[in-house]
Design a protein around this motif. Structure first.
Motif, PDB file in Angstrom:
ATOM      1  N   LYS A 180       0.818  -1.219   0.000  1.00 18.69           N
ATOM      2  CA  LYS A 180       0.000   0.000   0.000  1.00 18.69           C
ATOM      3  C   LYS A 180       0.845   1.260   0.000  1.00 18.69           C
ATOM      4  O   LYS A 180       0.384   2.302  -0.427  1.00 18.69           O
ATOM      5  CB  LYS A 180      -0.944  -0.020   1.194  1.00 18.69           C
ATOM      6  N   ALA A 181       2.092   1.179   0.455  1.00 20.75           N
ATOM      7  CA  ALA A 181       2.964   2.362   0.455  1.00 20.75           C
ATOM      8  C   ALA A 181       3.567   2.628  -0.906  1.00 20.75           C
ATOM      9  O   ALA A 181       3.657   3.754  -1.357  1.00 20.75           O
ATOM     10  CB  ALA A 181       4.083   2.186   1.493  1.00 20.75           C
ATOM     11  N   HIS A 182       3.985   1.561  -1.601  1.00 17.47           N
ATOM     12  CA  HIS A 182       4.632   1.745  -2.904  1.00 17.47           C
ATOM     13  C   HIS A 182       3.620   1.670  -4.043  1.00 17.47           C
ATOM     14  O   HIS A 182       3.907   2.173  -5.126  1.00 17.47           O
ATOM     15  CB  HIS A 182       5.723   0.682  -3.098  1.00 17.47           C
ATOM     16  N   GLY A 183       2.519   1.002  -3.840  1.00 21.96           N
ATOM     17  CA  GLY A 183       1.497   0.958  -4.863  1.00 21.96           C
ATOM     18  C   GLY A 183       1.816   0.060  -6.039  1.00 21.96           C
ATOM     19  O   GLY A 183       1.180   0.143  -7.064  1.00 21.96           O
ATOM     20  N   ASP A 184       2.787  -0.810  -5.890  1.00 20.99           N
ATOM     21  CA  ASP A 184       3.126  -1.700  -6.983  1.00 20.99           C
ATOM     22  C   ASP A 184       2.822  -3.133  -6.585  1.00 20.99           C
ATOM     23  O   ASP A 184       2.728  -3.460  -5.416  1.00 20.99           O
ATOM     24  CB  ASP A 184       4.578  -1.559  -7.406  1.00 20.99           C
ATOM     25  N   ALA A 185       2.647  -3.972  -7.569  1.00 20.07           N
ATOM     26  CA  ALA A 185       2.339  -5.381  -7.313  1.00 20.07           C
ATOM     27  C   ALA A 185       3.436  -6.240  -7.903  1.00 20.07           C
ATOM     28  O   ALA A 185       3.940  -5.968  -8.981  1.00 20.07           O
ATOM     29  CB  ALA A 185       1.009  -5.743  -7.950  1.00 20.07           C
TER      30      ALA A 185
END
Length: 122
Positions: free
Chosen positions: A115-120
């Motif tokens: 949720k902090a970096h927003g990447d998967a």
């Protein structure tokens, strides 16, 4: 020889210009070092986040004891009671964000998102 030549006085200390140039150079070097260390810390946090995402994904898959086709879409597997038992503590990103795990509709693989970096990362 000329008898009227007076000896030069020895100069002690530094001039104001020399001190100013030295301070300016030192401040520039300190600024560069601070910028480089800040970037190093951010990259280290991101690397730790990627490793944690991979660990969460592997732990959830190995703990599920089911094939990937049986995992349902739209469920956050990090928020399930089984995940709470699986991890001794809440998994938190080094930058302070939490994680969510879900099944991707297109690839049908378990994806963990920070949720902090927003990447998967799959």
């Amino acid at each position: 020889m000329n008898a009227y030549i007076t000896p030069r006085k020895s100069r002690n200390g530094f001039t104001l210009l020399e001190i100013t140039v030295t301070i300016t150079i030192l401040l520039t070097l300190i600024t560069l070092a601070f910028t480089a260390s800040t970037m190093y810390v951010k990259q280290a946090h991101r690397a730790g986040c990627v490793m944690t995402q991979d660990s969460i994904r592997k732990a959830l898959i190995s703990n599920s004891n089911v094939s990937m086709e049986q995992l349902r879409e739209g469920v956050d597997y990090c928020a399930t009671p089984a995940a709470a038992k699986l991890f001794e503590r809440e998994m938190v990103c080094p930058d302070g964000g939490g994680y969510s795990a879900y099944v991707d509709e297109n690839s049908h693989e378990l994806v963990v998102r920070c949720k902090a970096h927003g990447d998967a990362h799959k």
